[in-house]
Scaffold this active site. Structure first.
Site, PDB file in Angstrom:
ATOM      1  N   CYS A 160       0.800  -1.236   0.000  1.00 19.18           N
ATOM      2  CA  CYS A 160       0.000   0.000   0.000  1.00 19.18           C
ATOM      3  C   CYS A 160       0.832   1.285   0.000  1.00 19.18           C
ATOM      4  O   CYS A 160       0.379   2.313  -0.498  1.00 19.18           O
ATOM      5  CB  CYS A 160      -0.948   0.006   1.190  1.00 19.18           C
ATOM      6  SG  CYS A 160      -0.176  -0.421   2.742  1.00 19.18           S
ATOM      7  N   HIS A 189      -0.415   7.263   3.614  1.00 22.59           N
ATOM      8  CA  HIS A 189       1.010   6.930   3.753  1.00 22.59           C
ATOM      9  C   HIS A 189       1.847   8.009   3.049  1.00 22.59           C
ATOM     10  O   HIS A 189       1.591   8.360   1.892  1.00 22.59           O
ATOM     11  CB  HIS A 189       1.322   5.586   3.097  1.00 22.59           C
ATOM     12  CG  HIS A 189       0.788   4.390   3.842  1.00 22.59           C
ATOM     13  ND1 HIS A 189       0.252   4.449   5.102  1.00 22.59           N
ATOM     14  CD2 HIS A 189       0.742   3.071   3.488  1.00 22.59           C
ATOM     15  CE1 HIS A 189      -0.117   3.235   5.498  1.00 22.59           C
ATOM     16  NE2 HIS A 189       0.166   2.381   4.531  1.00 22.59           N
ATOM     17  N   ASN A 213      -3.684   5.094   1.749  1.00 25.04           N
ATOM     18  CA  ASN A 213      -3.326   3.672   1.784  1.00 25.04           C
ATOM     19  C   ASN A 213      -4.504   2.743   1.548  1.00 25.04           C
ATOM     20  O   ASN A 213      -4.362   1.693   0.910  1.00 25.04           O
ATOM     21  CB  ASN A 213      -2.664   3.318   3.119  1.00 25.04           C
ATOM     22  CG  ASN A 213      -3.505   3.717   4.305  1.00 25.04           C
ATOM     23  OD1 ASN A 213      -3.720   4.912   4.551  1.00 25.04           O
ATOM     24  ND2 ASN A 213      -3.981   2.745   5.054  1.00 25.04           N
TER      25      ASN A 213
HETATM   26  N1  LIG Z   1      -5.138  -1.688   5.602  1.00 21.85           N
HETATM   27  C1  LIG Z   1      -4.541  -1.240   4.512  1.00 21.85           C
HETATM   28  O1  LIG Z   1      -4.377  -0.023   4.320  1.00 21.85           O
HETATM   29  C2  LIG Z   1      -4.041  -2.216   3.482  1.00 21.85           C
HETATM   30  C3  LIG Z   1      -3.518  -1.686   2.300  1.00 21.85           C
HETATM   31  C4  LIG Z   1      -3.059  -2.556   1.298  1.00 21.85           C
HETATM   32  C5  LIG Z   1      -3.134  -3.911   1.493  1.00 21.85           C
HETATM   33  N2  LIG Z   1      -3.629  -4.404   2.664  1.00 21.85           N
HETATM   34  C6  LIG Z   1      -3.713  -5.864   2.776  1.00 21.85           C
HETATM   35  O2  LIG Z   1      -5.106  -6.198   2.654  1.00 21.85           O
HETATM   36  C7  LIG Z   1      -5.407  -7.339   3.468  1.00 21.85           C
HETATM   37  C8  LIG Z   1      -6.512  -6.959   4.448  1.00 21.85           C
HETATM   38  O3  LIG Z   1      -6.043  -5.930   5.308  1.00 21.85           O
HETATM   39  P1  LIG Z   1      -6.983  -5.181   6.348  1.00 21.85           P
HETATM   40  O4  LIG Z   1      -6.214  -4.003   6.765  1.00 21.85           O
HETATM   41  O5  LIG Z   1      -8.340  -4.992   5.776  1.00 21.85           O
HETATM   42  O6  LIG Z   1      -7.056  -6.259   7.540  1.00 21.85           O
HETATM   43  P2  LIG Z   1      -8.145  -6.396   8.709  1.00 21.85           P
HETATM   44  O7  LIG Z   1      -8.791  -5.093   8.991  1.00 21.85           O
HETATM   45  O8  LIG Z   1      -7.458  -7.107   9.819  1.00 21.85           O
HETATM   46  O9  LIG Z   1      -9.249  -7.379   8.080  1.00 21.85           O
HETATM   47  C9  LIG Z   1      -9.032  -8.752   7.921  1.00 21.85           C
HETATM   48  C10 LIG Z   1     -10.225  -9.444   7.279  1.00 21.85           C
HETATM   49  O10 LIG Z   1      -9.908 -10.839   7.174  1.00 21.85           O
HETATM   50  C11 LIG Z   1     -10.914 -11.602   7.832  1.00 21.85           C
HETATM   51  N3  LIG Z   1     -10.331 -12.784   8.461  1.00 21.85           N
HETATM   52  C12 LIG Z   1      -9.564 -12.869   9.570  1.00 21.85           C
HETATM   53  N4  LIG Z   1      -9.253 -14.158   9.842  1.00 21.85           N
HETATM   54  C13 LIG Z   1      -9.860 -14.897   8.881  1.00 21.85           C
HETATM   55  C14 LIG Z   1      -9.956 -16.288   8.628  1.00 21.85           C
HETATM   56  N5  LIG Z   1      -9.352 -17.193   9.419  1.00 21.85           N
HETATM   57  N6  LIG Z   1     -10.658 -16.691   7.542  1.00 21.85           N
HETATM   58  C15 LIG Z   1     -11.286 -15.798   6.733  1.00 21.85           C
HETATM   59  N7  LIG Z   1     -11.243 -14.458   6.934  1.00 21.85           N
HETATM   60  C16 LIG Z   1     -10.542 -14.024   7.991  1.00 21.85           C
HETATM   61  C17 LIG Z   1     -11.514 -10.672   8.873  1.00 21.85           C
HETATM   62  O11 LIG Z   1     -12.818 -11.157   9.194  1.00 21.85           O
HETATM   63  P3  LIG Z   1     -13.472 -11.063  10.688  1.00 21.85           P
HETATM   64  O12 LIG Z   1     -13.981  -9.652  10.827  1.00 21.85           O
HETATM   65  O13 LIG Z   1     -14.552 -12.065  10.631  1.00 21.85           O
HETATM   66  O14 LIG Z   1     -12.375 -11.384  11.656  1.00 21.85           O
HETATM   67  C18 LIG Z   1     -11.518  -9.350   8.102  1.00 21.85           C
HETATM   68  O15 LIG Z   1     -12.627  -9.317   7.237  1.00 21.85           O
HETATM   69  C19 LIG Z   1      -4.081  -7.742   4.125  1.00 21.85           C
HETATM   70  O16 LIG Z   1      -3.456  -8.718   3.342  1.00 21.85           O
HETATM   71  C20 LIG Z   1      -3.278  -6.441   4.102  1.00 21.85           C
HETATM   72  O17 LIG Z   1      -1.888  -6.662   4.130  1.00 21.85           O
HETATM   73  C21 LIG Z   1      -4.079  -3.589   3.653  1.00 21.85           C
END
Ligand SMILES: NC(=O)c1ccc[n+]([C@@H]2O[C@H](COP(=O)([O-])OP(=O)(O)OC[C@H]3O[C@@H](n4cnc5c(N)ncnc54)[C@H](OP(=O)(O)O)[C@@H]3O)[C@@H](O)[C@H]2O)c1
Length: 360
Positions: A155, A249, A334
């Site tokens: 990101c 970011h 980001n």
């Molecule tokens: N945040 C950013 O700015 C950003 C930017 C670029 C890329 N990313 C990437 O995008 C991805 C998601 O990031 P995020 O920031 O959105 O993370 P997050 O807020 O922690 O969300 C994680 C998601 O995954 C689900 N999850 C957790 N454990 C799981 C399991 N065992 N099986 C199926 N689903 C599961 C969660 O569901 P529940 O609610 O049910 O737990 C939630 O919907 C990551 O790979 C991250 O590196 C993030």
């Protein structure tokens, strides 16, 4: 025109919620399938979000009442959608993205697991839309018919790689030192504990410096002999920090070129830069992807992260460098350009290029 039906894996997370927001009223796509962990499965999306639904405050569509499925319910996804966005952790992506692709569903991923696979495009549509040509090869080698995986880069990268790209094309980048100041929402929800980050800065983000040094080379690379060969002759040194900013970011860069440009040449290239998404007028493409700001104290996260609908990169403070040639500051959102809205832009390009099936 029939809109394609889309699913979101990790729909309840920070990125998943930004997908819901970015897809509200989208002309090509409608959200029909949501998946998350077993904790959320069986609940309505509204109930599964609970108090962590900050990015969905303004969402009024029927999506809020859709059921959330477990991510392992791939058969239901196959019935209910045409392709999926993946916004789960790298570990979960490692298990499920290939199962979805094998089930015939194209996967547009935000996770890092497949980013460096030589047959997976690591797509920033303004930079390397030609890398999509590897998709038929990926499908052949992996035995997938309709499914495939396309990944989005880290990101923080879009904040500086988009402005570096036209400069690299014109003058060649030789060496680059970059220091990122990354928002807390980049760590997902609930992310970094407030007791760790308020009044503080954390000079370490797991795996981030390696990604910042490797992924740009793949994005600037070329498709040849069934793989994406990374660009050569560019050295990158990255320092990545988590700072007490909610979204946006920022990166400070010092760059050395093979041929040193003038200040005016750099600013003109940034102002004139347009890519394929702008030529095709894709719905999520900002009219001007790079905004150069003259003010001496910009860009700033609070003031600039939403520029161009969260899709423009804001640049400022271009000045000569005592060690390399030039230095500047770059910033992008980001969770929008760096994640969900950037993922939607990827799928708009895939759709208009015919990779998601017939254009209806
Ligand atoms: N945040 C950013 O700015 C950003 C930017 C670029 C890329 N990313 C990437 O995008 C991805 C998601 O990031 P995020 O920031 O959105 O993370 P997050 O807020 O922690 O969300 C994680 C998601 O995954 C689900 N999850 C957790 N454990 C799981 C399991 N065992 N099986 C199926 N689903 C599961 C969660 O569901 P529940 O609610 O049910 O737990 C939630 O919907 C990551 O790979 C991250 O590196 C993030």
């Amino acid at each position: 025109m029939r809109r394609l039906r889309v699913g979101i894996l990790g729909a309840t997370g920070v990125v998943g919620q930004h997908y819901i927001q970015a897809l509200q009223g989208h002309p090509f796509f409608e959200v029909t399938f949501l998946a998350a962990s077993q904790k959320s499965a069986g609940l309505s999306y509204r109930c599964a979000l609970g108090s962590k639904g900050r990015a969905c405050d303004s969402v009024t569509s029927v999506v809020m009442d859709l059921p959330v499925f477990g991510i392992d319910q791939i058969d239901i996804a196959g019935e209910q959608c045409d392709f999926v966005f993946s916004a789960v952790s790298s570990e979960i992506a490692a298990t499920y993205e290939k199962l979805y692709a094998a089930a015939g569903l194209p996967v547009v991923s935000n996770a890092s697991h497949h980013r460096m696979d030589p047959d997976v495009p690591l797509l920033i549509p303004e930079i390397n839309p030609d890398h999509l040509q590897i998709i038929p090869h990926q499908q052949r080698v992996r035995g997938w018919d309709r499914g495939f995986i396309v990944a989005k880069p880290n990101c923080s990268l879009q904040s500086y790689l988009i402005p570096l790209f036209p400069l690299h094309r014109a003058f060649g980048i030789k060496r680059l030192i970059l220091t990122t100041m990354q928002a807390v929402s980049g760590a997902g929800y609930p992310g970094v504990s407030s007791l760790d980050i308020v009044d503080n800065l954390i000079p370490y983000i797991h795996g981030e410096e390696e990604k910042s040094e490797r992924e740009p080379l793949k994005i600037l690379g070329k498709v040849a002999d069934g793989k994406i060969a990374p660009a050569e002759g560019i050295s990158i040194s990255a320092h990545c920090n988590r700072v007490s900013v909610i979204d946006g970011h920022t990166a400070c860069l010092s760059v050395e070129f093979n041929q040193r440009p003038t200040w005016q040449e750099i600013v003109s290239l940034w102002r004139e830069f347009r890519g394929v998404p702008q030529e095709l007028a894709l719905p999520s493409a900002p009219a001007q992807p790079i905004l150069y700001r003259e003010e001496r104290d910009r860009p700033q996260p609070r003031l600039d992260r939403d520029s161009g609908g969260g899709m423009a990169v804001s640049i400022g403070r271009l000045r000569e460098c005592e060690v390399f040639d030039y230095r500047f500051v770059a910033l992008s959102h980001n969770a929008m350009r760096g994640a969900a809205k950037g993922g939607v832009l990827n799928s708009e390009l895939l759709y208009t290029q015919g990779y998601l099936g017939e254009i209806l």
